[in-house]
Design an enzyme around this catalytic site. Structure first.
Site, PDB file in Angstrom:
ATOM      1  N   SER A   1       0.823  -1.208   0.000  1.00  0.00           N
ATOM      2  CA  SER A   1       0.000   0.000   0.000  1.00  0.00           C
ATOM      3  C   SER A   1       0.860   1.263   0.000  1.00  0.00           C
ATOM      4  O   SER A   1       0.445   2.310  -0.496  1.00  0.00           O
ATOM      5  CB  SER A   1      -0.924  -0.001   1.222  1.00  0.00           C
ATOM      6  OG  SER A   1      -1.761  -1.137   1.203  1.00  0.00           O
TER       7      SER A   1
ATOM      8  N   TYR B   1      -2.982 -10.739   2.141  1.00  0.00           N
ATOM      9  CA  TYR B   1      -2.921  -9.370   2.653  1.00  0.00           C
ATOM     10  C   TYR B   1      -4.334  -8.962   3.049  1.00  0.00           C
ATOM     11  O   TYR B   1      -5.179  -8.723   2.186  1.00  0.00           O
ATOM     12  CB  TYR B   1      -2.360  -8.460   1.562  1.00  0.00           C
ATOM     13  CG  TYR B   1      -2.062  -7.030   1.953  1.00  0.00           C
ATOM     14  CD1 TYR B   1      -2.162  -6.581   3.266  1.00  0.00           C
ATOM     15  CD2 TYR B   1      -1.659  -6.120   0.977  1.00  0.00           C
ATOM     16  CE1 TYR B   1      -1.875  -5.272   3.599  1.00  0.00           C
ATOM     17  CE2 TYR B   1      -1.361  -4.804   1.297  1.00  0.00           C
ATOM     18  CZ  TYR B   1      -1.475  -4.387   2.607  1.00  0.00           C
ATOM     19  OH  TYR B   1      -1.191  -3.083   2.919  1.00  0.00           O
TER      20      TYR B   1
ATOM     21  N   LYS C   1      -0.471 -10.952   6.201  1.00  0.00           N
ATOM     22  CA  LYS C   1      -0.254  -9.629   6.786  1.00  0.00           C
ATOM     23  C   LYS C   1      -1.606  -9.095   7.214  1.00  0.00           C
ATOM     24  O   LYS C   1      -2.514  -8.930   6.399  1.00  0.00           O
ATOM     25  CB  LYS C   1       0.384  -8.671   5.775  1.00  0.00           C
ATOM     26  CG  LYS C   1       0.540  -7.247   6.322  1.00  0.00           C
ATOM     27  CD  LYS C   1       1.048  -6.260   5.285  1.00  0.00           C
ATOM     28  CE  LYS C   1       1.146  -4.853   5.894  1.00  0.00           C
ATOM     29  NZ  LYS C   1       1.551  -3.838   4.915  1.00  0.00           N
TER      30      LYS C   1
ATOM     31  N   ILE D   1       5.003  -6.045   9.081  1.00  0.00           N
ATOM     32  CA  ILE D   1       5.290  -5.454   7.769  1.00  0.00           C
ATOM     33  C   ILE D   1       4.766  -4.034   7.866  1.00  0.00           C
ATOM     34  O   ILE D   1       3.557  -3.810   7.823  1.00  0.00           O
ATOM     35  CB  ILE D   1       4.605  -6.245   6.647  1.00  0.00           C
ATOM     36  CG1 ILE D   1       5.074  -7.707   6.659  1.00  0.00           C
ATOM     37  CG2 ILE D   1       4.889  -5.610   5.288  1.00  0.00           C
ATOM     38  CD1 ILE D   1       4.353  -8.606   5.663  1.00  0.00           C
TER      39      ILE D   1
END
Length: 317
Positions: A56, A151, A180, A223
């Site tokens: 992102s 994700y 994540k 992360i």
């Protein structure tokens, strides 16, 4: 090259701080390869466990396929030049169709990636059921030449929030090796960790403002985009917790969380503005995004001040 265990499965990702790098552009609005390499090199020197491109923070939606590969190759060069070829290069490969997601995974592998990070498709949220999302991940995992991480980031997927049950079920696929969790749901994080115990599946917090919570639940690291700015402070937080200095770790978590809040509020644009202020590089985001100006910019950057002062102190040691 991806290391394999004796049973032929991908080797588990290591514990630590993984940094999703920002994208750098030159005055011609092209990828700034030199800055991409030098920034990655600075993170490696700080001791990060791996680098993520096209997360992102990396403006992936502002890049075409060829530009993504340029960033990957430049980051791979930084890893190789630093003698860190063994560290993971995780590449964001989320797309709205299963077909393009697979294409991005293949391109990631060809341009130096060791793993991929994949958001669930959400544009047609009302038409995509949980079963279809699970099938999407399974199909991609079957076709991807490199292992994938799920994700989960509702803020980037129109509120789509994968449940712990879904993540645990997908973890059983041999080519799905981690998750994540940027949802910030530490209860979910704990359930996923418990549900995948004894396997090589890795659960990462998606932000450094809950590093201690992640580690306390048995997670494997974070992360975190704020690692672009303060990798040493984030790593110091890990080490302080692991040394059992709980009060000091809690204090440091507060400092990190305060700086991370400025990044969360301002997104990757704030991170780039802070890099420009504190490191002398960072540059502009691609339009339509733009940095703040004047008093608004100063107020935003003040949110990073304490964290960056601590980072400077660590850098001088």
């Amino acid at each position: 090259m991806i290391s394999k265990t004796t049973n032929g499965q991908p080797e588990a990702l290591g514990v630590g701080l993984y940094v999703p790098t920002v994208a750098f552009f030159n005055s011609a609005d092209e990828i700034d390869v030199e800055t991409t390499i030098s920034h990655a090199a600075s993170l490696l020197q700080a001791g990060v466990a791996g680098i993520v491109t096209h997360g992102s923070n990396g403006e992936a939606v502002h890049l075409d396929h060829a530009e993504r590969q340029v960033v990957n190759k430049a980051t791979r060069k930084a890893l190789d030049d630093a003698g860190k070829s063994h560290l993971p290069l995780i590449v964001g490969c989320g797309a709205q169709s299963t077909r393009e997601t697979i294409q991005l995974c293949k391109e990631a592998a060809e341009s130096g990636g060791t793993h991929t990070l994949i958001l669930p498709p959400a544009y047609y949220g009302g038409l995509v059921t949980t079963e279809l999302i699970k099938q999407h991940f399974i199909t991609v995992a079957d076709a991807s030449p490199i292992p994938i991480l799920i994700y989960n980031f509702p803020g980037a997927t129109s509120g789509l929030d994968l449940s712990s049950d879904t993540i645990i079920e997908l973890s059983q696929h041999p080519n799905i090796v981690g998750v994540k969790l940027t949802c910030g749901n530490t209860g979910k994080l704990a359930r996923v960790i418990a549900g995948t115990a004894g396997t090589s599946f890795r659960t990462f917090g998606g932000s450094c403002d809950f590093t201690i919570q992640t580690l306390a639940a048995g997670g494997h690291g974070v992360i975190a985009g704020t690692g672009n700015l303060a990798p040493r402070a984030c790593i110091q937080l890990f080490q302080t917790w692991e040394q059992g200095k709980l009060a000091e770790a809690a204090r440091l978590q507060g400092v990190v969380a305060e700086g991370d809040w400025a990044a969360i509020q301002g997104g990757f644009v704030a991170v780039k503005s802070a890099l420009q202020r504190y490191r002398g590089y960072g540059g502009l985001p691609r339009r339509p995004c733009a940095p703040l100006e004047g008093k608004a910019l100063e107020a935003q950057l003040n949110g990073f001040a304490e964290l960056m002062a601590y980072e400077k102190k660590l850098s001088a040691q």
